[in-house]
Enzyme design. Structure first.
Site, PDB file in Angstrom:
ATOM      1  N   HIS A 148      -9.311   3.806  17.916  1.00 36.48           N
ATOM      2  CA  HIS A 148      -9.888   3.006  19.070  1.00 36.48           C
ATOM      3  C   HIS A 148      -8.150   3.035  20.070  1.00 36.48           C
ATOM      4  O   HIS A 148      -7.521   2.588  19.978  1.00 36.48           O
ATOM      5  CB  HIS A 148     -10.160   1.685  17.894  1.00 36.48           C
ATOM      6  CG  HIS A 148     -10.768   0.714  18.367  1.00 36.48           C
ATOM      7  ND1 HIS A 148     -12.319   1.582  19.168  1.00 36.48           N
ATOM      8  CD2 HIS A 148     -10.489  -0.620  19.739  1.00 36.48           C
ATOM      9  CE1 HIS A 148     -12.622  -0.100  19.750  1.00 36.48           C
ATOM     10  NE2 HIS A 148     -12.175  -0.889  20.334  1.00 36.48           N
ATOM     11  N   ASP A 198     -12.562   7.556  16.317  1.00 39.02           N
ATOM     12  CA  ASP A 198     -13.080   5.769  15.897  1.00 39.02           C
ATOM     13  C   ASP A 198     -14.505   5.618  15.602  1.00 39.02           C
ATOM     14  O   ASP A 198     -15.731   5.596  16.687  1.00 39.02           O
ATOM     15  CB  ASP A 198     -12.806   5.511  17.398  1.00 39.02           C
ATOM     16  CG  ASP A 198     -12.983   3.791  18.253  1.00 39.02           C
ATOM     17  OD1 ASP A 198     -12.432   3.395  16.689  1.00 39.02           O
ATOM     18  OD2 ASP A 198     -13.288   3.209  19.172  1.00 39.02           O
ATOM     19  N   SER A 211     -14.093  -1.739  23.904  1.00 41.58           N
ATOM     20  CA  SER A 211     -14.172  -1.778  22.557  1.00 41.58           C
ATOM     21  C   SER A 211     -15.517  -3.424  23.582  1.00 41.58           C
ATOM     22  O   SER A 211     -16.033  -2.688  24.001  1.00 41.58           O
ATOM     23  CB  SER A 211     -13.530  -2.684  21.495  1.00 41.58           C
ATOM     24  OG  SER A 211     -13.851  -2.583  20.987  1.00 41.58           O
TER      25      SER A 211
END
Length: 524
Positions: A261, A231, A77
């Site tokens: 994720h 995701d 991320s």
């Protein structure tokens, strides 16, 4: 080096760090300014302080006796985004980057997909991050208590530096002034709109990795991008990273799997719950070995093809290799909308576009949503479940293909080209692709959405005011769905479901003239 349970790593980072330490690496984990145990505050993502801090950290690492002068970066991320930003400095010590599940274009892939505010993400992510920064997850809205308890147990909280609890307490208090993405996002609409003054007036374009494309390309550093089909839109991000940052000088790689994720578990609708189909840590170590342990004078083993992707399906689920994306073995396939029959017809000589007539009208239900456990919602990723939207077929416009007489494998980014009219000057179209089996059970495959006026101006502020007295008549629009690899079964049919809203995950901001009906016309 060693790592003990209870050291300053959460459970996820500890799993990564332990594998890398066992493989002979030093692992450096940094709390950015304004986060964790670090003092200060954050005005916005990718701010100038963070960029300056990166340079200082790089210099600190290469001075250590345990560093061989070669540094790699990986993370999930925002960590991944900051890893890519390392390349913009042009530092010679940075030799390889592996961004995992990150946003390449923050506006397009996360905050405003299709030009529509993704509240399913920002309204969960923003308070979650602020809760982490303050070390208090008890007030994160939208998360059930069971999930909050699990997160508190897993994340444990920031670790005081050298046992200095007073400095940690002061740092957490400073973090209360960090920026609020959810509030800032509601102040903008276009990708070049400046945010509020407390966020430095930056645009979402300025906090996107793709804005640093030229500097990243100039580094010539190999990049290995990972993402999952479920995701949000980070699979699209990973594909764009692979295609746009690959200038031929560096051997970039791409892996796309059946994940949400972080690739914690397999999320294919056909896989047993809580199983794994890929050794992510092992793959990363093999990648970094090639560029951090082997010098330029040593011979590297020949690599496998640069693209790996996982095809989902009820009959067989398989990993594939390819030399490019989309794979050269794939063949573009076209289906044509037949409004009269409310069906899709294969594009053949017998079904020329000009031979199909009629129109199909849909009355929009603005209460329709895809539920709180969608691909866009943070809670969904923490539960690691396959995407299964709530029953709502009767409230959407459903258009089906005939039943397939042979299996059909879809690989790539499907797109839907529509000619439509609306009883307003703007419209939003949400499209869902599903497989419906012989028992009429549907399986979610992928989705896409677009707001017409935003598509017309490429999400940039229009040079002329939008006129609300001009109804949309016979307009053409293309909706790009999120990429996927999926094998449809023989005897099933492909369903395209269309809605005019997703009340659970997307919010229309200013200047949206909401239509009550959409009319779809035969292609011309």
């Amino acid at each position: 080096f060693s790592l003990s349970v209870g050291d300053s790593f959460n459970m996820r980072s500890r799993a990564f760090a332990s594998r890398f330490l066992a493989a002979g690496y030093a692992w450096v984990s940094v709390d950015m300014r304004g986060t964790g145990a670090s003092t200060g505050q954050r005005s916005h993502d990718m701010n100038e302080d963070e960029k300056a801090d990166q340079k200082e950290i790089l210099e600190w690492v290469i001075r250590k006796p345990w560093c061989n002068g070669r540094i790699g970066s990986t993370g999930i991320s925002y960590d991944a985004m900051m890893g890519l930003l390392l390349l913009a400095h042009g530092h010679p010590a940075v030799r390889a980057i592996a961004p995992l599940f990150s946003a390449y274009d923050v506006y397009r892939d996360i905050v405003f997909p299709g030009g529509i505010l993704n509240t399913g993400f920002v309204d969960n992510y923003s308070p979650f991050v602020m809760g982490l920064d303050r070390n208090d997850l008890s007030h994160v809205p939208g998360f059930p208590w069971s999930l909050k308890v699990m997160m508190i147990w897993m994340l444990e909280g920031p670790y005081p530096v050298e046992g200095d609890t007073q400095t940690l307490k002061a740092a957490l208090q400073q973090h209360h002034n960090n920026w609020d993405l959810a509030a800032g996002a509601r102040d903008v609409l276009y990708r070049d709109d400046p945010g509020p003054p407390e966020c430095g007036g930056v645009t979402l374009e300025m906090v996107s990795v793709h804005s640093f494309r030229e500097q990243i390309e100039a580094s010539g550093v190999p990049i290995y991008s990972f993402s999952g089909w479920y995701d949000a839109a980070t699979a699209r991000s990973a594909i764009h990273q692979f295609l746009e940052l690959g200038d031929g000088r560096a051997p970039h790689r791409l892996t796309l799997g059946p994940w949400q994720h972080g690739a914690r578990k397999t999320c294919s609708p056909f896989a047993p719950h809580n199983t794994r189909c890929f050794d992510l840590e092992g793959e990363l170590i093999q990648f970094f070995d090639r560029y951090l342990k082997i010098t330029e004078d040593e011979t590297r083993e020949e690599e496998s093809p640069p693209v790996h992707y996982f095809t989902m399906g009820a009959e067989a689920e398989v990993w594939h290799e390819a030399n490019e994306w989309p794979p050269s073995a794939s063949t573009p396939t076209t289906w044509i909308l037949s409004p009269t029959n409310a069906s899709w017809l294969p594009a053949t000589d017998d079904n020329e576009e000009g031979d199909i007539h009629g129109e199909l009208t849909y009355t929009i239900d603005y209460t329709v949503g895809s539920g709180r456990m969608s691909r866009w919602n943070l809670a969904q990723h923490l539960y690691r479940r396959a995407i299964r939207y709530e029953p709502r077929d009767h409230r959407l416009l459903r258009i089906d293909t005939p039943r397939l007489d042979a299996p059909l494998e879809l690989v790539g980014s499907p797109s839907l080209n529509l000619t439509f009219s609306a009883d307003a000057s703007d419209a939003a179209i949400f499209v869902y692709l599903e497989e419906v089996d012989g028992s009429n059970e549907s399986v979610y495959v992928t989705e896409g959405q677009v707001r017409f006026r935003m598509a017309q101006c490429h999400s940039l502020r229009p040079t002329q005011p939008i006129r609300h007295d001009e109804l949309l008549q016979q307009e053409n629009i293309t909706i790009e769905l999120n990429p996927v690899a999926y094998r449809f079964r023989r005897g099933s049919f492909i369903r395209v479901s269309i809605a005019g809203s997703d009340a659970d995950n997307f919010t229309f901001l200013r200047d949206f003239d909401a239509p009550s009906t959409l009319t779809f016309h035969a292609p011309t």
